[in-house]
Scaffold this active site. Structure first.
Site, PDB file in Angstrom:
ATOM      1  N   ASP A  78     -24.823  -6.964  25.970  1.00 18.45           N
ATOM      2  CA  ASP A  78     -26.289  -6.947  26.046  1.00 18.45           C
ATOM      3  C   ASP A  78     -26.918  -8.205  25.448  1.00 18.45           C
ATOM      4  O   ASP A  78     -28.104  -8.458  25.638  1.00 18.45           O
ATOM      5  CB  ASP A  78     -26.848  -5.725  25.309  1.00 18.45           C
ATOM      6  CG  ASP A  78     -26.934  -4.494  26.194  1.00 18.45           C
ATOM      7  OD1 ASP A  78     -27.239  -4.659  27.389  1.00 18.45           O
ATOM      8  OD2 ASP A  78     -26.722  -3.376  25.690  1.00 18.45           O
TER       9      ASP A  78
ATOM     10  N   GLN B  49     -25.586   2.393  24.731  1.00 19.57           N
ATOM     11  CA  GLN B  49     -26.762   2.809  25.491  1.00 19.57           C
ATOM     12  C   GLN B  49     -27.845   3.304  24.537  1.00 19.57           C
ATOM     13  O   GLN B  49     -27.659   4.259  23.797  1.00 19.57           O
ATOM     14  CB  GLN B  49     -26.403   3.911  26.493  1.00 19.57           C
ATOM     15  CG  GLN B  49     -27.546   4.354  27.379  1.00 19.57           C
ATOM     16  CD  GLN B  49     -28.017   3.243  28.303  1.00 19.57           C
ATOM     17  OE1 GLN B  49     -27.224   2.597  28.986  1.00 19.57           O
ATOM     18  NE2 GLN B  49     -29.311   3.009  28.344  1.00 19.57           N
TER      19      GLN B  49
ATOM     20  N   LYS C  84     -24.766   1.804  36.034  1.00 16.36           N
ATOM     21  CA  LYS C  84     -23.877   0.743  35.547  1.00 16.36           C
ATOM     22  C   LYS C  84     -22.431   0.999  35.959  1.00 16.36           C
ATOM     23  O   LYS C  84     -21.712   0.069  36.353  1.00 16.36           O
ATOM     24  CB  LYS C  84     -23.987   0.634  34.032  1.00 16.36           C
ATOM     25  CG  LYS C  84     -25.308   0.035  33.563  1.00 16.36           C
ATOM     26  CD  LYS C  84     -25.548   0.252  32.087  1.00 16.36           C
ATOM     27  CE  LYS C  84     -26.930  -0.258  31.684  1.00 16.36           C
ATOM     28  NZ  LYS C  84     -27.327   0.131  30.313  1.00 16.36           N
TER      29      LYS C  84
END
Length: 284
Positions: free
Chosen positions: A115, A92, A48
């Site tokens: 997200d 995460q 990422k």
């Protein structure tokens, strides 16, 4: 058989995102939170950060000891919610078991939820019109993008999703409904799954079991999207939920693992980051 190449499609999207970011006139900032040590998480985070750099975005990585309390972690997230220099927040997963995952997700501002995991953003997927959708859950969005960019029709088709997780199955059902598909969700308690999948136009496998689905599950005209990322117990290589070799010559189209949904998902994080920036800046 059409091989749906996620790597190639993701590169096309990457160039589109880069142009959008350049038009913004500044570098959006994605802040990634990692709690504890996890080898897989390290890999995902590196990917990422590299992608963000390639796209002219800033990233900040905040690493916390696995013993951090739930309250302490929520307080750190609240600081980021109020930080005008942070455009997107990503926690995460997984996080240590002593911390309530949903509480952490819900502590992220919906306007920084890159997200698209929080209840408010998921709720919008189920209740809004197609034209009102701003954020989409990343893996489900990757699935839709793969299908549409492969010139495969969704509207009016019977889609079978195998798996009902909050990360993939449920939000993906909402996105397919927005695309005017007829959707069936199968799960561990569903009877006669094979009979259901054999009648489908599109099947999405998302159960996390290596090579669980063989050619008997599919008809000759079906499109198979494999979301699973597993280790083959024999070869130890990465594989999907679908036994690719036994299925590929039977179906109309299929995604490989690796190289299918995976490369697309991280790209969708960046698409959401741009959407968040536009919300924050009032950009149409």
């Amino acid at each position: 058989m059409q091989l749906i190449d996620g790597k190639s499609i993701s590169l096309l999207i990457k160039e589109e995102i880069k142009k959008e970011i350049n038009l913004l006139g500044f570098k959006p900032t994605l802040t990634i939170i990692q709690v504890g040590e996890n080898i897989s998480s390290d890999i995902y985070i590196r990917n990422k950060i590299k992608l963000a750099s390639d796209l002219n975005c800033e990233t900040k990585l905040l690493k916390f000891n696995e013993n951090i309390t739930e309250e302490q972690l929520i307080n750190e997230i609240k600081k980021l919610n109020n930080d005008v220099h942070t455009n997107g927040i990503l926690v995460q997963l997984p996080i240590p078991k002593h911390i309530n995952e949903q509480k952490i997700i819900e502590s992220i501002s919906p306007n920084k939820d890159v997200d698209c995991f929080c209840w408010k953003n998921i709720g919008k997927l189920w209740t809004c019109r197609y034209s009102d959708v701003v954020l989409k859950s990343c893996t489900p969005m990757a699935v839709i993008e793969l299908i549409k960019r492969s010139n495969i029709q969704i509207a009016g088709k019977h889609v079978v999703i195998i798996g009902r997780s909050n990360i993939v199955g449920k939000p993906l059902a909402a996105l397919f409904l927005l695309e005017n598909a007829t959707v069936t969700i199968c799960h561990s308690k569903t009877e006669n799954i094979k009979k259901i999948t054999q009648q489908a136009d599109i099947v999405v496998a998302a159960i996390g079991k290596a090579k669980y689905f063989n050619g008997e599950y599919f008809n000759n005209n079906v499109v198979v999207i494999d979301v699973g990322i597993n280790r083959d117990p024999i070869t130890k290589k990465v594989c999907g939920d679908v036994d690719f070799e036994s299925v590929k010559e039977k179906v109309a189209a299929i995604t490989p693992v690796p190289g299918g949904v995976g490369p697309m998902t991280v790209m969708m994080v960046m698409k959401n980051l741009i959407s968040l920036v536009k919300i924050q800046k009032g950009i149409k």
